[in-house]
Design a protein around this motif. Structure first.
Motif, PDB file in Angstrom:
ATOM      1  N   ARG A 151       0.841  -1.193  -0.004  1.00 42.27           N
ATOM      2  CA  ARG A 151      -0.047   0.117   0.009  1.00 42.27           C
ATOM      3  C   ARG A 151       0.882   1.163  -0.082  1.00 42.27           C
ATOM      4  O   ARG A 151       2.008   1.286   0.459  1.00 42.27           O
ATOM      5  CB  ARG A 151      -1.001   0.090   1.138  1.00 42.27           C
ATOM      6  CG  ARG A 151      -1.716  -0.940   1.384  1.00 42.27           C
ATOM      7  CD  ARG A 151      -2.780  -0.863   0.517  1.00 42.27           C
ATOM      8  NE  ARG A 151      -3.915  -2.303   0.811  1.00 42.27           N
ATOM      9  CZ  ARG A 151      -4.376  -3.196  -0.198  1.00 42.27           C
ATOM     10  NH1 ARG A 151      -3.496  -3.221  -1.267  1.00 42.27           N
ATOM     11  NH2 ARG A 151      -5.141  -3.964   0.188  1.00 42.27           N
ATOM     12  N   ARG A 152       0.384   2.258  -0.187  1.00 45.98           N
ATOM     13  CA  ARG A 152       1.123   3.580  -0.131  1.00 45.98           C
ATOM     14  C   ARG A 152       1.848   3.547   1.043  1.00 45.98           C
ATOM     15  O   ARG A 152       2.948   4.151   1.325  1.00 45.98           O
ATOM     16  CB  ARG A 152       0.093   4.771  -0.873  1.00 45.98           C
ATOM     17  CG  ARG A 152       1.034   6.081  -0.849  1.00 45.98           C
ATOM     18  CD  ARG A 152       0.388   6.840  -1.539  1.00 45.98           C
ATOM     19  NE  ARG A 152       0.356   6.855  -3.147  1.00 45.98           N
ATOM     20  CZ  ARG A 152      -0.746   7.110  -3.823  1.00 45.98           C
ATOM     21  NH1 ARG A 152      -1.555   8.039  -3.194  1.00 45.98           N
ATOM     22  NH2 ARG A 152      -0.567   6.979  -5.137  1.00 45.98           N
ATOM     23  N   ALA A 153       0.945   3.434   2.117  1.00 46.92           N
ATOM     24  CA  ALA A 153       1.308   4.168   3.349  1.00 46.92           C
ATOM     25  C   ALA A 153       2.334   2.889   3.981  1.00 46.92           C
ATOM     26  O   ALA A 153       3.122   3.240   4.976  1.00 46.92           O
ATOM     27  CB  ALA A 153       0.151   4.332   4.348  1.00 46.92           C
ATOM     28  N   GLY A 154       2.026   1.569   3.556  1.00 53.00           N
ATOM     29  CA  GLY A 154       2.778   0.411   4.201  1.00 53.00           C
ATOM     30  C   GLY A 154       2.355  -0.661   3.821  1.00 53.00           C
ATOM     31  O   GLY A 154       1.982  -1.067   2.495  1.00 53.00           O
ATOM     32  N   LEU A 155       2.656  -1.666   4.528  1.00 52.10           N
ATOM     33  CA  LEU A 155       2.332  -3.440   4.087  1.00 52.10           C
ATOM     34  C   LEU A 155       1.270  -3.743   4.861  1.00 52.10           C
ATOM     35  O   LEU A 155       1.123  -3.537   6.141  1.00 52.10           O
ATOM     36  CB  LEU A 155       3.684  -4.147   4.337  1.00 52.10           C
ATOM     37  CG  LEU A 155       4.939  -3.709   3.402  1.00 52.10           C
ATOM     38  CD1 LEU A 155       5.900  -4.857   3.835  1.00 52.10           C
ATOM     39  CD2 LEU A 155       4.406  -3.894   2.029  1.00 52.10           C
ATOM     40  N   MET A 156       0.254  -4.357   4.153  1.00 51.18           N
ATOM     41  CA  MET A 156      -0.846  -5.345   4.736  1.00 51.18           C
ATOM     42  C   MET A 156      -0.672  -6.715   4.388  1.00 51.18           C
ATOM     43  O   MET A 156      -0.223  -7.307   3.446  1.00 51.18           O
ATOM     44  CB  MET A 156      -2.150  -4.834   4.247  1.00 51.18           C
ATOM     45  CG  MET A 156      -3.420  -5.467   4.672  1.00 51.18           C
ATOM     46  SD  MET A 156      -4.749  -4.790   3.834  1.00 51.18           S
ATOM     47  CE  MET A 156      -6.045  -5.738   4.901  1.00 51.18           C
ATOM     48  N   LEU A 157      -0.656  -7.495   5.665  1.00 47.03           N
ATOM     49  CA  LEU A 157      -0.684  -8.875   5.702  1.00 47.03           C
ATOM     50  C   LEU A 157      -1.735  -9.439   6.077  1.00 47.03           C
ATOM     51  O   LEU A 157      -2.411  -9.228   7.001  1.00 47.03           O
ATOM     52  CB  LEU A 157       0.638  -9.286   6.862  1.00 47.03           C
ATOM     53  CG  LEU A 157       0.731 -10.733   7.185  1.00 47.03           C
ATOM     54  CD1 LEU A 157       1.153 -11.346   5.735  1.00 47.03           C
ATOM     55  CD2 LEU A 157       1.508 -11.012   8.205  1.00 47.03           C
ATOM     56  N   ILE A 158      -1.987 -10.525   5.274  1.00 47.61           N
ATOM     57  CA  ILE A 158      -3.332 -11.471   5.880  1.00 47.61           C
ATOM     58  C   ILE A 158      -2.874 -12.680   5.633  1.00 47.61           C
ATOM     59  O   ILE A 158      -2.369 -13.393   5.032  1.00 47.61           O
ATOM     60  CB  ILE A 158      -4.394 -11.369   4.571  1.00 47.61           C
ATOM     61  CG1 ILE A 158      -4.870  -9.754   4.248  1.00 47.61           C
ATOM     62  CG2 ILE A 158      -5.786 -12.152   4.852  1.00 47.61           C
ATOM     63  CD1 ILE A 158      -5.653  -9.565   2.871  1.00 47.61           C
ATOM     64  N   CYS A 159      -3.192 -13.284   7.062  1.00 49.59           N
ATOM     65  CA  CYS A 159      -2.970 -14.584   7.226  1.00 49.59           C
ATOM     66  C   CYS A 159      -4.333 -15.506   7.447  1.00 49.59           C
ATOM     67  O   CYS A 159      -5.279 -15.136   8.021  1.00 49.59           O
ATOM     68  CB  CYS A 159      -2.411 -14.920   8.576  1.00 49.59           C
ATOM     69  SG  CYS A 159      -2.018 -16.533   9.002  1.00 49.59           S
ATOM     70  N   ARG A 160      -4.361 -16.459   6.422  1.00 53.77           N
ATOM     71  CA  ARG A 160      -5.583 -17.208   6.323  1.00 53.77           C
ATOM     72  C   ARG A 160      -5.214 -18.566   6.655  1.00 53.77           C
ATOM     73  O   ARG A 160      -4.308 -19.280   6.111  1.00 53.77           O
ATOM     74  CB  ARG A 160      -6.200 -17.213   4.599  1.00 53.77           C
ATOM     75  CG  ARG A 160      -7.405 -18.084   4.693  1.00 53.77           C
ATOM     76  CD  ARG A 160      -7.841 -18.021   3.082  1.00 53.77           C
ATOM     77  NE  ARG A 160      -8.876 -18.894   3.050  1.00 53.77           N
ATOM     78  CZ  ARG A 160     -10.070 -18.274   2.571  1.00 53.77           C
ATOM     79  NH1 ARG A 160     -10.085 -17.000   2.359  1.00 53.77           N
ATOM     80  NH2 ARG A 160     -11.087 -19.220   2.586  1.00 53.77           N
ATOM     81  N   ASP A 161      -6.166 -18.885   7.704  1.00 55.58           N
ATOM     82  CA  ASP A 161      -5.937 -20.343   8.607  1.00 55.58           C
ATOM     83  C   ASP A 161      -7.311 -21.215   8.101  1.00 55.58           C
ATOM     84  O   ASP A 161      -8.081 -20.708   7.364  1.00 55.58           O
ATOM     85  CB  ASP A 161      -5.429 -20.263  10.019  1.00 55.58           C
ATOM     86  CG  ASP A 161      -6.474 -19.548  10.883  1.00 55.58           C
ATOM     87  OD1 ASP A 161      -7.879 -19.921  10.342  1.00 55.58           O
ATOM     88  OD2 ASP A 161      -6.217 -19.012  11.747  1.00 55.58           O
TER      89      ASP A 161
END
Length: 179
Positions: free
Chosen positions: A105-115
């Protein structure tokens, strides 16, 4: 009916984790900022604790273009989500898996952990962070994610759960900066 003979124990074999990565994905794990212009990366990991170093290498590579503090914090928080997926969901059962997806993203990183969803139906409700108690032996991970990420949340159904976090590139004025 004849009885089946048990399978004898197999010897343990040590295989380098990088040998398990398909060639087209090797750059996801090299820990170098040589390909910083991705918009999203996703990788599925077996739900075994032995694969956590590979998950950390993936997260470190995603953050490789950033400063040393961001590069420490992003894999730390992400590995906490991965560890929780293995320890507290069906992902940690035999044959289970979890995925990590990182979005720039412009402002940072997005992390999605799908379990694989809650291992115990009693735990299927919303996740609640505990307290950051240094004397506690467990239950601090989600509190750490809550305290140090820019934002985090969760959603999902009975068959899976997505826990996400966002970490701004600029850590000035955050709990990390204060520490």
């Amino acid at each position: 009916m004849p009885s089946l003979t048990p399978v004898p124990p197999l010897p343990e074999v040590t295989v380098a984790l990088d040998a398990l990565i398909p060639p087209l994905y090797r750059h996801y794990f090299n820990r170098r900022p040589d390909r910083p212009y991705y918009s999203a990366r996703r990788y599925d990991f077996p739900g075994l604790p032995g694969f956590l170093p590979l998950a950390r290498a993936f997260l470190d590579t995603c953050a490789a273009e950033h400063d040393v503090h961001f590069r420490y914090l992003f894999p730390l928080l992400g590995s906490e989500l991965a560890t929780n997926a293995i320890a507290h969901s069906r992902s940690g059962r035999p044959g289970g898996s979890f995925s990590l997806a990182v979005h720039r993203r412009r402002a940072g990183l997005m992390l999605i952990c799908r379990d694989g969803g809650a291992a115990d139906p009693a735990d299927a409700g919303p996740l609640l962070p505990g307290r950051l108690d240094p004397g506690s032996t467990h239950g601090r991970g989600l509190a750490m994610v809550d305290a140090l990420s820019t934002a985090w949340g969760q959603h999902g159904g009975s068959g899976h759960r997505n826990v996400w976090l966002h970490l701004d590139h600029d850590l000035d004025g955050t709990a990390w900066d204060a520490a």
